[in-house]
Write a protein that holds these residues in place. Structure first.
Motif, PDB file in Angstrom:
ATOM      1  N   HIS A 139      13.478  24.930  45.816  1.00  0.00           N
ATOM      2  CA  HIS A 139      12.942  26.151  46.411  1.00  0.00           C
ATOM      3  C   HIS A 139      12.455  27.150  45.367  1.00  0.00           C
ATOM      4  CE1 HIS A 139      13.920  26.079  50.913  1.00  0.00           C
ATOM      5  NE2 HIS A 139      13.899  24.828  50.457  1.00  0.00           N
TER       6      HIS A 139
ATOM      7  N   LYS B  13       7.733  31.055  49.696  1.00  0.00           N
ATOM      8  CA  LYS B  13       8.117  31.232  51.091  1.00  0.00           C
ATOM      9  C   LYS B  13       7.256  32.316  51.741  1.00  0.00           C
ATOM     10  CE  LYS B  13      12.926  29.795  50.517  1.00  0.00           C
ATOM     11  NZ  LYS B  13      14.357  30.154  50.693  1.00  0.00           N
TER      12      LYS B  13
ATOM     13  N   ILE C  58       8.494  26.738  45.294  1.00  0.00           N
ATOM     14  CA  ILE C  58       7.676  26.990  46.476  1.00  0.00           C
ATOM     15  C   ILE C  58       7.553  28.490  46.722  1.00  0.00           C
ATOM     16  CG2 ILE C  58       8.327  24.806  47.558  1.00  0.00           C
ATOM     17  CD1 ILE C  58      10.242  26.456  49.348  1.00  0.00           C
TER      18      ILE C  58
ATOM     19  N   TYR D 255       6.424  27.267  54.076  1.00  0.00           N
ATOM     20  CA  TYR D 255       5.942  27.087  52.707  1.00  0.00           C
ATOM     21  C   TYR D 255       5.070  25.840  52.656  1.00  0.00           C
ATOM     22  CZ  TYR D 255       9.838  23.697  52.230  1.00  0.00           C
ATOM     23  OH  TYR D 255      10.713  22.657  52.387  1.00  0.00           O
ATOM     24  N   ARG D 256       4.178  25.820  51.682  1.00  0.00           N
ATOM     25  CA  ARG D 256       3.337  24.652  51.476  1.00  0.00           C
ATOM     26  C   ARG D 256       3.986  23.741  50.447  1.00  0.00           C
ATOM     27  NH1 ARG D 256      -2.735  27.423  51.484  1.00  0.00           N
ATOM     28  NH2 ARG D 256      -2.726  27.898  53.724  1.00  0.00           N
ATOM     29  N   TRP D 257       3.862  22.449  50.720  1.00  0.00           N
ATOM     30  CA  TRP D 257       4.461  21.471  49.828  1.00  0.00           C
ATOM     31  C   TRP D 257       3.805  21.560  48.443  1.00  0.00           C
ATOM     32  CZ3 TRP D 257       8.451  18.009  50.339  1.00  0.00           C
ATOM     33  CH2 TRP D 257       8.574  17.036  49.334  1.00  0.00           C
ATOM     34  N   THR D 258       4.635  21.597  47.431  1.00  0.00           N
ATOM     35  CA  THR D 258       4.175  21.472  46.052  1.00  0.00           C
ATOM     36  C   THR D 258       4.809  20.219  45.468  1.00  0.00           C
ATOM     37  OG1 THR D 258       6.027  22.837  45.289  1.00  0.00           O
ATOM     38  CG2 THR D 258       3.943  23.960  45.765  1.00  0.00           C
TER      39      THR D 258
ATOM     40  N   GLN E 187       7.069  17.614  43.985  1.00  0.00           N
ATOM     41  CA  GLN E 187       8.499  17.659  43.734  1.00  0.00           C
ATOM     42  C   GLN E 187       8.908  16.428  42.919  1.00  0.00           C
ATOM     43  OE1 GLN E 187      10.563  20.267  44.816  1.00  0.00           O
ATOM     44  NE2 GLN E 187       8.632  21.218  45.493  1.00  0.00           N
TER      45      GLN E 187
END
Length: 786
Positions: free
Chosen positions: A572, A577, A575, A547-550, A552
């Motif tokens: 999670h 997956k 994000i 997954y790409r970091w969003t 947080q």
């Protein structure tokens, strides 16, 4: 902080897109190019830094071509600009429709970006280009009558600017905004003097004698701008000229003496107001420095000239609008993150920033009595320290030489997937516990405990590794060597019943990785986490999903736009997956601990990321089961700590992390007393040394002892100054010393053997202090191994 930077290298771009990408890069400099029609585009590299003053410094290297300026009309939003160009190497010419001038290596040219011109580069070249507002350079030189472009000649000012530009090019990668602002002023002044001395003026404007007088007068005024009582009579008397003659010189420039002096003073004040070097200085002090003794008068003159007050002008300067993140302690204590709420019980800031970290730890007065030869050190919040090394941490265990210890470790990346790497594990849950009410492990780095200062959280997260320890070794003293035999390593099993029989780890392609500024696919700036699993045999790992970091938001309300701080819980639900990544690919096991260290002596507390003579974050995958690590002892008791467990890693660790997976290891600790010569190869050891059955592995870093070599700001400087060149040089020197001392070779013999039989490799470029290792095979000396 390093100046806002962008970089492009066409070597990493697909061939069919290289020309287009190069043109787009040059467009950022208001330039275009004409490339050869036949043959491939050989190479092209461009790096640029933008200053808070509105200037831009760019370093270009490429193959033969024409660089074209089509002329850019000035506007209120985009004032006219001029380019000062240092031709480091590569001959060619600059031509307009009326004139042409040749340049050679080490020449300096000045070009007007408002006009059309073409620079022909006839061979491979390197240029350092400083773009700045045209008025800043030419505003006081009768610039409407100047004829550009020009290649500077033999004046003293031109001779002085060349080594300055060469130094800027040679240190381009570590220039920060303060450096750029300071050198911009120096280069501008030198080039202005050279241009005034060398540019041909129209006949009706000024004679060469008058131009020479104007240069002298200009220099005299510049030297005395800070004198609030400066008059035309003072300058006339100093230069042996009449006041009437001086007045006529300024009239030819469509100005007067008093107007010229006022404009120069205002320009100097303007530069200082946007210069990061003076960001903490009062406006009144700046104005007084440049000859304004009356603050109200200065404010009126500034507002009349620039259309805004000095205060509003300073506030309007975009400082760090584009943040280039860097690990390590920031040089300026200014928050770059929005702190929505401080940790419970943390006092709000009172405006006074504490630059030195408060260390709430003291040396232990008594040591735990664990004299048995074999024992187990479990991981918990009581037996770990997170993100730092210190000679003042109370030991959690005390052992005798020869003891065997089983030590549990945790990966700091476990929160990348709480369900698989934390849930149900009492040790992991005790360390990672973080709710809105409290954080189980408060200090998570070597920074100040007031988490509002830099906006990352308590301890600041400049270090990242969860370290188990320290372990005190009885009798260890500075000058001794600690031998750490790695007897066995195994993965920490997942405690969540939903994933019984498996272990899980994470790989993060992060902003601190070598790849981050060199990505091809969109988005250009992205961080990607890939979760892997392995079974009880731990022979292979396979990817489960990525997954790409969003952004947080942690339990204390701090938003993390990037993976700036270890142990941030990942929601999670936020994000996407991506299952099925790396399908059919199996990662072979290379179980090892990236971090094994004794405490350094130079500082009470240090960031855990950069390795050094004490070991630490060495990240060599060869430090696995059946090998032995030797570390030079620097403080009483050695104080051994271990962490950063890895399932696998390749040489380089290029994307920022390995396959981070919690491990447990079994170790035997043997102390070698200084001067007793039990193992001649480790006598006088000054750096980490790894021994396998077949090889000796020596480690060199960009700075072997960066804490000493880089001075008071070492923990910031190390991230700016590291290079593979320096690391290779130090690895070579360590290898030469090892061969001459351990095998009694002469220097000439050692040099021959190093070139013919020693393999050098890049250990890592992810840890601030970059590493190169040298592998010396024992079979070279007829040793069978073991």
């Amino acid at each position: 902080m390093v100046a806002t930077t962008y970089r492009i290298s066409i070597d990493a771009i697909p061939r069919q897109n290289q020309r287009e990408v190069w043109r787009e890069a040059l467009a950022g400099l208001l330039l275009d190019c004409r490339l050869p029609d036949t043959g491939p585009f050989q190479f092209g590299e461009l790096s640029a830094k933008r200053s808070t003053t509105g200037a831009q410094l760019a370093l270009l290297r490429s193959s033969e071509q024409q660089i074209v300026c089509n002329g850019h009309a000035a506007s209120a939003a985009a004032p006219a600009r001029v380019a000062i160009i240092f031709h480091a190497y590569g001959r060619g010419s600059i031509a307009t429709s009326q004139r042409s001038c040749e340049f050679a290596d080490n020449d300096v040219s000045v070009c007007d970006l408002q006009s059309a011109w073409c620079m022909t580069l006839r061979e491979d070249f390197e240029l350092l280009l400083l773009e700045l507002p045209r008025e800043r350079l030419l505003g006081r030189l009768g610039h409407n009558r100047l004829r550009l472009p020009i290649v500077l000649g033999a004046t003293i000012a031109a001779a002085a600017v060349r080594p300055v530009m060469r130094t800027l090019g040679g240190n381009f990668s570590i220039l920060d905004k303060a450096d750029l602002a300071t050198t911009e002023v120096a280069v501008t002044e030198l080039v202005a003097g050279a241009v005034l001395g060398e540019t041909r003026l129209d006949a009706e404007a000024m004679t060469q004698v008058q131009a020479g007088h104007l240069r002298r007068v200009d220099a005299a005024i510049e030297a005395q701008l800070g004198n609030p009582h400066l008059t035309i009579a003072d300058i006339a008397r100093q230069e042996g000229l009449s006041q009437r003659y001086l007045q006529r010189l300024f009239e030819r420039q469509n100005t007067t003496f008093s107007t010229y002096v006022r404009e120069r003073r205002l320009e100097r004040c303007c530069n200082d107001l946007i210069d990061p070097n003076y960001s903490d200085q009062r406006i009144a002090d700046i104005s007084y420095r440049w000859g304004f003794s009356d603050q109200a008068h200065f404010s009126r003159m500034f507002s009349a000239t620039y259309g805004t007050s000095p205060r509003e002008f300073r506030k309007s300067v975009p400082r760090d609008a584009e943040i280039e993140r860097t690990r390590g302690r920031p040089r300026l204590a200014r928050s770059t993150a929005t702190v929505l709420r401080l940790a419970p019980g943390t006092a709000a800031r009172d405006g006074a920033l504490r630059l030195e970290p408060a260390i709430p730890i003291e040396p232990a007065t008594t040591l735990p009595d664990t004299r048995v030869s074999s024992h187990h050190l479990k991981v918990s919040k009581e037996t770990t320290h997170w993100g730092y090394l210190s000679r003042t941490i109370p030991p959690v265990m005390c052992i005798e030489s020869g003891a065997v210890v089983t030590i549990e470790t945790l990966t700091q990346h476990a929160f990348d997937d709480h369900e698989r790497m934390i849930k149900g594990d009492p040790g992991a849950e005790s360390v990672f516990h973080w709710t809105a009410e409290r954080k189980a492990v408060e200090r998570r780095g070597a920074g100040p405990m007031d988490g509002s200062i830099f906006g990352r959280g308590a301890g600041e997260g400049f270090g990242v590794h969860i370290c188990t320890g320290p372990v005190h070794v009885r009798g260890a003293e500075p000058g001794d060597v600690l031998e750490v035999q790695i007897l066995d390593i195994w993965p920490r099993p997942c405690a969540n019943p939903a994933f019984a029989g498996k272990s899980f780890g994470s790989n993060a392609a992060a902003w601190w990785g070598f790849q981050y500024n060199d990505l091809i696919d969109p988005p250009a700036k992205r961080e990607t986490i890939t979760i892997f699993e392995t079974d009880a045999q731990a022979e292979w790992a396979r990817a489960v999903y990525s997954y790409r970091w969003t952004p947080q938001t942690d339990p204390f309300g701090v938003r993390h736009d990037t993976m700036d701080y270890p142990g941030v819980p990942v929601d999670h639900a936020s994000i996407e997956k991506r299952p099925g990544v790396l399908a059919g690919v199996r990662i072979p096991a290379r179980l090892h601990f990236g971090f094994m260290a004794v405490a350094p002596r130079e500082s009470d507390i240090i960031d855990s990321i950069p390795p050094g003579y004490f070991g630490g974050n060495v990240d060599n995958w060869r430090a696995t089961k059946g090998t032995t690590l030797y570390l030079p002892v620097a403080v009483p008791g050695a104080l051994f700590s271990i962490g950063d467990p890895h399932f696998a890693q390749g040489d380089g660790e290029v994307n920022g992390t390995a396959l981070e997976l919690s491990l447990t290891g079994q170790f035997r600790f043997v102390l070698h007393k200084n001067g007793q010569g039990t193992k001649p190869h480790v006598e006088g050891l000054a750096h980490p040394l790894l021994e396998t059955a077949e090889e000796w592995i020596l480690h060199g870093f960009s700075y072997g002892n960066y804490l000493r070599e880089l001075g008071r700001n070492a923990q910031s400087e190390i991230y700016q100054r590291s290079s593979v060149d320096l690391a290779l040089r130090n690895a070579f020197r360590a290898t030469r010393k090892f061969l001459m001392e351990g095998y009694h070779l002469s220097e000439d013999e050692a040099l021959a053997l190093i070139s013919l039989g020693v393999d050098f490799g890049v250990t890592q470029v992810a840890d601030g202090n970059w590493g190169v290792h040298a592998i010396v095979r024992k079979s070279l000396f007829g040793q069978a191994g073991g």
